[in-house]
Design an enzyme around this catalytic site. Sequence first.
Site, short mmCIF file in Angstrom:
data_model
loop_
_atom_site.label_atom_id
_atom_site.label_comp_id
_atom_site.label_asym_id
_atom_site.label_seq_id
_atom_site.Cartn_x
_atom_site.Cartn_y
_atom_site.Cartn_z
N ARG A 66 -13.02 7.69 0.74
CA ARG A 66 -13.21 7.06 -0.58
C ARG A 66 -13.40 8.10 -1.67
O ARG A 66 -13.14 7.84 -2.84
CB ARG A 66 -14.37 6.08 -0.50
CG ARG A 66 -14.04 4.89 0.38
CD ARG A 66 -15.26 4.05 0.62
NE ARG A 66 -15.83 4.25 1.93
CZ ARG A 66 -17.12 4.03 2.22
NH1 ARG A 66 -17.95 3.62 1.30
NH2 ARG A 66 -17.55 4.21 3.45
N GLU A 103 -25.41 7.43 8.15
CA GLU A 103 -26.22 6.21 8.27
C GLU A 103 -25.84 5.43 9.53
O GLU A 103 -26.67 4.80 10.14
CB GLU A 103 -26.03 5.35 7.01
CG GLU A 103 -27.06 4.27 6.83
CD GLU A 103 -26.79 3.39 5.61
OE1 GLU A 103 -25.81 3.64 4.88
OE2 GLU A 103 -27.54 2.43 5.43
O1 LIG Z 1 -24.77 10.07 2.70
P1 LIG Z 1 -24.23 9.68 4.04
O2 LIG Z 1 -25.23 9.00 4.91
O3 LIG Z 1 -23.56 10.82 4.74
O4 LIG Z 1 -23.11 8.56 3.80
C1 LIG Z 1 -22.15 8.61 2.77
C2 LIG Z 1 -20.75 8.73 3.30
O5 LIG Z 1 -20.43 7.54 4.04
C3 LIG Z 1 -19.22 6.99 3.52
O6 LIG Z 1 -18.10 7.49 4.14
P2 LIG Z 1 -17.70 7.14 5.64
O7 LIG Z 1 -18.24 8.21 6.55
O8 LIG Z 1 -18.09 5.73 5.94
O9 LIG Z 1 -16.14 7.35 5.64
P3 LIG Z 1 -14.91 6.69 4.84
O10 LIG Z 1 -15.02 7.14 3.39
O11 LIG Z 1 -13.75 7.33 5.52
O12 LIG Z 1 -14.98 5.20 4.98
C4 LIG Z 1 -19.22 7.42 2.08
O13 LIG Z 1 -17.92 7.38 1.52
C5 LIG Z 1 -19.77 8.81 2.15
O14 LIG Z 1 -18.77 9.78 2.43
N1 LIG Z 2 -24.52 1.31 2.93
C1 LIG Z 2 -23.32 1.89 2.75
N2 LIG Z 2 -22.35 1.24 2.08
C2 LIG Z 2 -21.14 1.83 1.91
N3 LIG Z 2 -20.84 3.04 2.36
C3 LIG Z 2 -21.79 3.72 3.03
N4 LIG Z 2 -21.79 4.95 3.58
C4 LIG Z 2 -22.99 5.15 4.14
N5 LIG Z 2 -23.79 4.09 3.95
C5 LIG Z 2 -23.06 3.17 3.26
#
Ligand SMILES: O=P(O)(O)OC[C@H]1O[C@H](OP(=O)(O)OP(=O)(O)O)[C@H](O)[C@@H]1O
Ligand SMILES: Nc1ncnc2[nH]cnc12
Length: 183
Positions: A66, A103
């Site tokens: 994202r 998370e």
């Molecule tokens: O602060 P954190 O606990 O590390 O979480 C935040 C990360 O989680 C989500 O990505 P995700 O790993 O879900 O991957 P995606 O963007 O490919 O869906 C979001 O876009 C951040 O990169």
């Molecule tokens: N609660 C949340 N919603 C969307 N993206 C996330 N990445 C990590 N935690 C998330």
Amino acid sequence: MELRNGMDLKRLVRTIPDYPKPGIMFRDLTTLFADPAGLRAAVDEIVWPFFKAKAQIDIIIGIEARGFILGGAVAHELGRGFVPIRKKGKLPHKTIGQDYSLEYGVDTIEIHADAIKPGDRVLLIDDLIATGGTAVAAAELIHRSGGEIVAAAFIIDLPDLGGTARLRDKGIAVHTLMEFEGD
Ligand SMILES: O=P(O)(O)OC[C@H]1O[C@H](OP(=O)(O)OP(=O)(O)O)[C@H](O)[C@@H]1O
Ligand SMILES: Nc1ncnc2[nH]cnc12
């Protein structure tokens, strides 16, 4: 959260309870990204603290997946190039990697070993910061590559999970547009 142009950006974020796991309140930005005025306002608001000082920024780095949507638009607005940090195994050339926990799981991110020149000043972009595991790992990759982080910017902060505090403790300036508390 009301922006300078009077727009309420927060109402464009969709919340999905118990995704991808029970207990997680998933903050879905696809609804904001799909809204033309919302996307423009989010990009403008992310960029504005850096616009006047853009001479201090050499490259924009975005985190898969994202962070690519926002990071590409920010790079275009600031007139800088874009470098991706990707999940393990997706980049074709020589990489350096960093493990991290987030998370709802564990993962590894990578950057091309030659993507950052020593001394490059980086603006780090992602859509959301939660525990900060991803952003701290990205910061580690940037530092190991010889880059300097000017700031890290996110649309959403989940402050209860401590990510922005972790970055600030490391001396990294953080810019966010809205918070969701109680997660
Ligand atoms: O602060 P954190 O606990 O590390 O979480 C935040 C990360 O989680 C989500 O990505 P995700 O790993 O879900 O991957 P995606 O963007 O490919 O869906 C979001 O876009 C951040 O990169
Ligand atoms: N609660 C949340 N919603 C969307 N993206 C996330 N990445 C990590 N935690 C998330």
